[in-house]
Design a protein around this motif. Structure first.
Motif, PDB file in Angstrom:
ATOM      1  N   MET A  49       0.840  -1.193   0.000  1.00 22.05           N
ATOM      2  CA  MET A  49       0.000   0.000   0.000  1.00 22.05           C
ATOM      3  C   MET A  49       0.877   1.245   0.000  1.00 22.05           C
ATOM      4  O   MET A  49       1.936   1.277   0.617  1.00 22.05           O
ATOM      5  N   ASN A  50       0.450   2.263  -0.737  1.00 18.95           N
ATOM      6  CA  ASN A  50       1.211   3.488  -0.873  1.00 18.95           C
ATOM      7  C   ASN A  50       0.270   4.651  -0.583  1.00 18.95           C
ATOM      8  O   ASN A  50      -0.719   4.838  -1.269  1.00 18.95           O
ATOM      9  N   GLU A  51       0.577   5.444   0.453  1.00 13.97           N
ATOM     10  CA  GLU A  51      -0.303   6.539   0.830  1.00 13.97           C
ATOM     11  C   GLU A  51       0.455   7.851   0.769  1.00 13.97           C
ATOM     12  O   GLU A  51       1.611   7.940   1.180  1.00 13.97           O
ATOM     13  N   SER A  52      -0.217   8.895   0.275  1.00  9.33           N
ATOM     14  CA  SER A  52       0.370  10.222   0.299  1.00  9.33           C
ATOM     15  C   SER A  52      -0.743  11.249   0.317  1.00  9.33           C
ATOM     16  O   SER A  52      -1.902  10.946   0.001  1.00  9.33           O
ATOM     17  N   LEU A  53      -0.380  12.463   0.711  1.00 13.26           N
ATOM     18  CA  LEU A  53      -1.322  13.585   0.707  1.00 13.26           C
ATOM     19  C   LEU A  53      -0.753  14.644  -0.216  1.00 13.26           C
ATOM     20  O   LEU A  53       0.376  15.106  -0.027  1.00 13.26           O
ATOM     21  N   ARG A  54      -1.539  15.030  -1.216  1.00 17.03           N
ATOM     22  CA  ARG A  54      -1.077  15.960  -2.226  1.00 17.03           C
ATOM     23  C   ARG A  54      -2.033  17.144  -2.312  1.00 17.03           C
ATOM     24  O   ARG A  54      -3.117  17.122  -1.737  1.00 17.03           O
ATOM     25  N   ASP A 111      -5.089  21.038  -7.916  1.00 18.65           N
ATOM     26  CA  ASP A 111      -6.098  22.040  -8.295  1.00 18.65           C
ATOM     27  C   ASP A 111      -6.687  22.743  -7.075  1.00 18.65           C
ATOM     28  O   ASP A 111      -7.903  22.983  -6.991  1.00 18.65           O
ATOM     29  N   GLY A 112      -5.830  23.042  -6.111  1.00 18.22           N
ATOM     30  CA  GLY A 112      -6.264  23.797  -4.945  1.00 18.22           C
ATOM     31  C   GLY A 112      -6.983  22.992  -3.881  1.00 18.22           C
ATOM     32  O   GLY A 112      -7.436  23.563  -2.885  1.00 18.22           O
ATOM     33  N   ARG A 113      -7.085  21.674  -4.065  1.00 17.59           N
ATOM     34  CA  ARG A 113      -7.737  20.825  -3.069  1.00 17.59           C
ATOM     35  C   ARG A 113      -6.741  19.780  -2.573  1.00 17.59           C
ATOM     36  O   ARG A 113      -5.785  19.424  -3.260  1.00 17.59           O
ATOM     37  N   ASN A 114      -6.999  19.293  -1.363  1.00 18.02           N
ATOM     38  CA  ASN A 114      -6.194  18.208  -0.821  1.00 18.02           C
ATOM     39  C   ASN A 114      -6.618  16.904  -1.466  1.00 18.02           C
ATOM     40  O   ASN A 114      -7.811  16.673  -1.716  1.00 18.02           O
ATOM     41  N   GLN A 115      -5.648  16.044  -1.738  1.00 13.92           N
ATOM     42  CA  GLN A 115      -5.957  14.754  -2.352  1.00 13.92           C
ATOM     43  C   GLN A 115      -5.212  13.640  -1.616  1.00 13.92           C
ATOM     44  O   GLN A 115      -3.990  13.619  -1.567  1.00 13.92           O
ATOM     45  N   LEU A 116      -5.980  12.737  -1.051  1.00 14.99           N
ATOM     46  CA  LEU A 116      -5.430  11.529  -0.448  1.00 14.99           C
ATOM     47  C   LEU A 116      -5.233  10.500  -1.553  1.00 14.99           C
ATOM     48  O   LEU A 116      -6.136  10.266  -2.364  1.00 14.99           O
ATOM     49  N   TYR A 117      -4.040   9.896  -1.596  1.00 13.25           N
ATOM     50  CA  TYR A 117      -3.695   8.936  -2.650  1.00 13.25           C
ATOM     51  C   TYR A 117      -3.305   7.620  -1.995  1.00 13.25           C
ATOM     52  O   TYR A 117      -2.470   7.591  -1.088  1.00 13.25           O
ATOM     53  N   MET A 118      -3.914   6.522  -2.451  1.00 14.16           N
ATOM     54  CA  MET A 118      -3.603   5.192  -1.941  1.00 14.16           C
ATOM     55  C   MET A 118      -3.563   4.200  -3.091  1.00 14.16           C
ATOM     56  O   MET A 118      -4.324   4.332  -4.062  1.00 14.16           O
ATOM     57  N   GLU A 119      -2.708   3.204  -2.967  1.00  6.43           N
ATOM     58  CA  GLU A 119      -2.641   2.103  -3.928  1.00  6.43           C
ATOM     59  C   GLU A 119      -2.782   0.782  -3.180  1.00  6.43           C
ATOM     60  O   GLU A 119      -2.361   0.658  -2.031  1.00  6.43           O
TER      61      GLU A 119
END
Length: 284
Positions: A1-6, A9-17
């Protein structure tokens, strides 16, 4: 699993694999069929699989709504859920499937709650696909605190107010009920206006003075001072949060001629994190 917070476009994006040893069609059914979703998704989902279709989310008396915004079976489904956007993208990898999940939202301090919750959900999805027993659900506070550190959610910020004063501010999502947090903040003794600030809410680097405002269970404000004068205020607020506890907001103000913002950011970061850790370590 790979998690990051990015930030996208001006919004927060949680990313998971997450990778699954199952064909893409099998995983697609697991993330789109309401009966299969019930095995791992946090809410019951009612929808028709077409772009523009409304969605109803329900769980134990709580409800939410959304709309399907993108659909490309068996690769992509994207939809809104109240004020967030969830996107599930499936990519074939050999005989298996790579799931790329993103959640876009505005409230950055919520990221740790979202990540801890989706981590648990994806564990249940894995077990459901593998035909394995449901995993044990641990204390979400542990995962939450890990994500706070990983995403840098323990940092505050400084600003200068229109009247020339400076201010530092921290917003920290907590993981225990508000009454439990308030008791920890006050040491179990209700503060009163004109009385001393409760020790758990103070820090030795900024000498505390009298309490100036109290709203039991919600807000506490006291003065801080130098040897010569009252210099400003420290304010604690418990606001509605995400996950299992309230949002703690700590603000300190000070005079223009005594700019202590750099020191205050470090001092309050350490203080807030120590307090959050003590609260998280308590039994729910």
């Amino acid at each position: 699993m790979n998690e990051s917070l990015r930030e996208v476009d001006g919004r927060n994006q949680l990313y998971m694999e997450r990778r699954f040893a199952h064909p893409i069609e099998v995983v697609w059914r697991a993330i789109t069929d309401p009966d299969r979703l019930a095995a791992w998704f946090p809410y019951r989902v009612e929808w028709e699989l077409r772009v523009g279709a409304p969605i109803r989310f329900s769980a134990e008396g709580d409800e939410g709504t959304g709309v399907i915004t993108e659909l490309a079976p068996p690769h992509v489904i994207e939809y809104t859920w109240d004020n967030t956007v969830l996107r599930w993208e499936l990519r074939p990898e050999g005989e298996g499937t790579l799931l790329v999940f993103t959640q876009a939202f505005g409230d950055r301090p919520s990221a740790a709650s979202y990540a801890a919750g989706w981590e648990t959900c994806l564990d249940f999805l894995t077990a459901s696909l593998d035909g394995a027993p449901e995993p044990e659900v641990g204390d979400l506070a542990v995962a939450h605190e890990r994500y706070v550190a990983q995403f840098g959610l323990d940092r505050g910020y400084s600003t200068h107010l229109p009247d020339g004063r400076w201010a530092v501010r921290f917003e920290r999502q907590l993981t225990r009920p508000a009454d439990q947090v308030w008791a920890a903040l006050t040491g179990g003794v209700e503060p009163v206006v004109g009385g001393p600030a409760p020790a758990p809410a103070t820090t030795p680097e900024f000498a505390d003075g009298q309490v100036t405002e109290v709203e039991p269970g919600r807000q506490l404000t006291y003065e801080w001072q130098t040897a010569e004068r009252i210099a400003g205020q420290v304010r604690y607020e418990l606001e509605e949060g995400t996950g299992q506890g309230p949002r703690l907001v700590v603000t300190q103000t000070g005079p223009q001629d005594l700019d202590a913002t750099e020191a205050a950011l470090k001092i309050w970061r350490d203080k807030v994190e120590a307090f959050a850790g003590e609260v998280a370590a308590q039994a729910p």
